[in-house]
Design an enzyme around this catalytic site. Sequence first.
Site, mmCIF file in Angstrom:
data_model
loop_
_atom_site.group_PDB
_atom_site.id
_atom_site.type_symbol
_atom_site.label_atom_id
_atom_site.label_comp_id
_atom_site.label_asym_id
_atom_site.label_seq_id
_atom_site.Cartn_x
_atom_site.Cartn_y
_atom_site.Cartn_z
ATOM 1 N N SER A 64 0.913 -1.272 -0.100
ATOM 2 C CA SER A 64 0.091 0.160 0.078
ATOM 3 C C SER A 64 0.720 1.280 0.130
ATOM 4 C CB SER A 64 -0.921 0.048 1.295
ATOM 5 O OG SER A 64 -1.759 -0.943 1.215
HETATM 6 N N1 SAH Z 1 -0.847 -4.473 3.848
HETATM 7 C C1 SAH Z 1 -0.253 -4.904 2.636
HETATM 8 C C2 SAH Z 1 -1.080 -4.746 1.414
HETATM 9 C C3 SAH Z 1 -1.031 -5.679 0.446
HETATM 10 S S1 SAH Z 1 -2.347 -5.506 -0.784
HETATM 11 C C4 SAH Z 1 1.066 -4.177 2.371
HETATM 12 O O1 SAH Z 1 1.235 -3.168 2.585
HETATM 13 O O2 SAH Z 1 1.967 -4.834 1.782
HETATM 14 C C5 SAH Z 1 -3.513 -6.707 -0.251
HETATM 15 C C6 SAH Z 1 -3.407 -8.061 0.418
HETATM 16 O O3 SAH Z 1 -4.747 -8.665 0.666
HETATM 17 C C7 SAH Z 1 -2.637 -8.914 -0.923
HETATM 18 O O4 SAH Z 1 -1.447 -9.685 -0.285
HETATM 19 C C8 SAH Z 1 -3.695 -9.993 -1.118
HETATM 20 O O5 SAH Z 1 -3.238 -11.368 -1.294
HETATM 21 C C9 SAH Z 1 -4.421 -9.950 0.446
HETATM 22 N N2 SAH Z 1 -5.881 -10.510 0.095
HETATM 23 C C10 SAH Z 1 -6.755 -10.501 -0.581
HETATM 24 N N3 SAH Z 1 -7.887 -11.165 -0.718
HETATM 25 C C11 SAH Z 1 -7.720 -11.896 0.434
HETATM 26 C C12 SAH Z 1 -8.161 -12.761 1.687
HETATM 27 N N4 SAH Z 1 -9.612 -12.883 1.171
HETATM 28 N N5 SAH Z 1 -7.930 -13.033 2.616
HETATM 29 C C13 SAH Z 1 -6.443 -12.747 3.016
HETATM 30 N N6 SAH Z 1 -5.672 -11.718 2.279
HETATM 31 C C14 SAH Z 1 -6.289 -11.424 1.177
#
Ligand code: SAH
Length: 213
Positions: A64
């Site tokens: 993010s």
């Molecule tokens: N907080 C993270 C954001 C990553 S993007 C950072 O700053 O790096 C969002 C993440 O949510 C991705 O890694 C994706 O694989 C995960 N995601 C999407 N759907 C999900 C679900 N149903 N359960 C758990 N994780 C999920």
Amino acid sequence: MKDTNKHQGLRNQLVKQLEDKGITDKNVLEAISKVPRHLFLDSSFENFAYQDKAFPIGADQTISQPFTVAFQTQLLDIKKGDKVLEIGTGSGYQTAVLCLLGASVYTIERQNKLFKKAQLLLPKLGYNPKKFVFGDGYKGLPDAAPFDNIIVTAGAPFIPQPLMAQLKIGGRLVIPVGENEQIMTLLVRKNEKQFEKQEFGDFKFVPLLENKN
Ligand code: SAH
């Protein structure tokens, strides 16, 4: 890769930008000034890591944007010792910020590659979430509930009911809601049945995916 004075200087500049963009919570700004974001990215992004931008982290996902991390964390209003559920571990950067604020963090990720990577990286950098979970965030984590705070870091088409059910009375759920664009939404649990809802402008996230495995 290492953390150096040069990186610290870039982080200080990033914190100034976030203040200019309206982030006021001193604890949040301090956490962002400490977490070495470049170590959560592939080395090819080292020179860009302190720009206020999202970057790819593999598996079609992104870390993010720092402003988004700061904005969501500010809305959570973490107190030391709070039990926090994070949906979407991704790179683990947001997880590290939550750990630095003194939260006891339970974090869920559905992409195995990212799950494994974050589980190795965070302790190596000195961040120790209470629990890493490989699974579907739509379901939350009933065994560890209730939580003081829940943060969703992917765009949710709707607010999953289990997450609302797993919030303490007085607890806060911060979740971007929408399909193509998301409205940052804060739910505060008033009592067993009632939630107060506030909305805070448009953001763009990768989607919260239903588990199809
Ligand atoms: N907080 C993270 C954001 C990553 S993007 C950072 O700053 O790096 C969002 C993440 O949510 C991705 O890694 C994706 O694989 C995960 N995601 C999407 N759907 C999900 C679900 N149903 N359960 C758990 N994780 C999920």
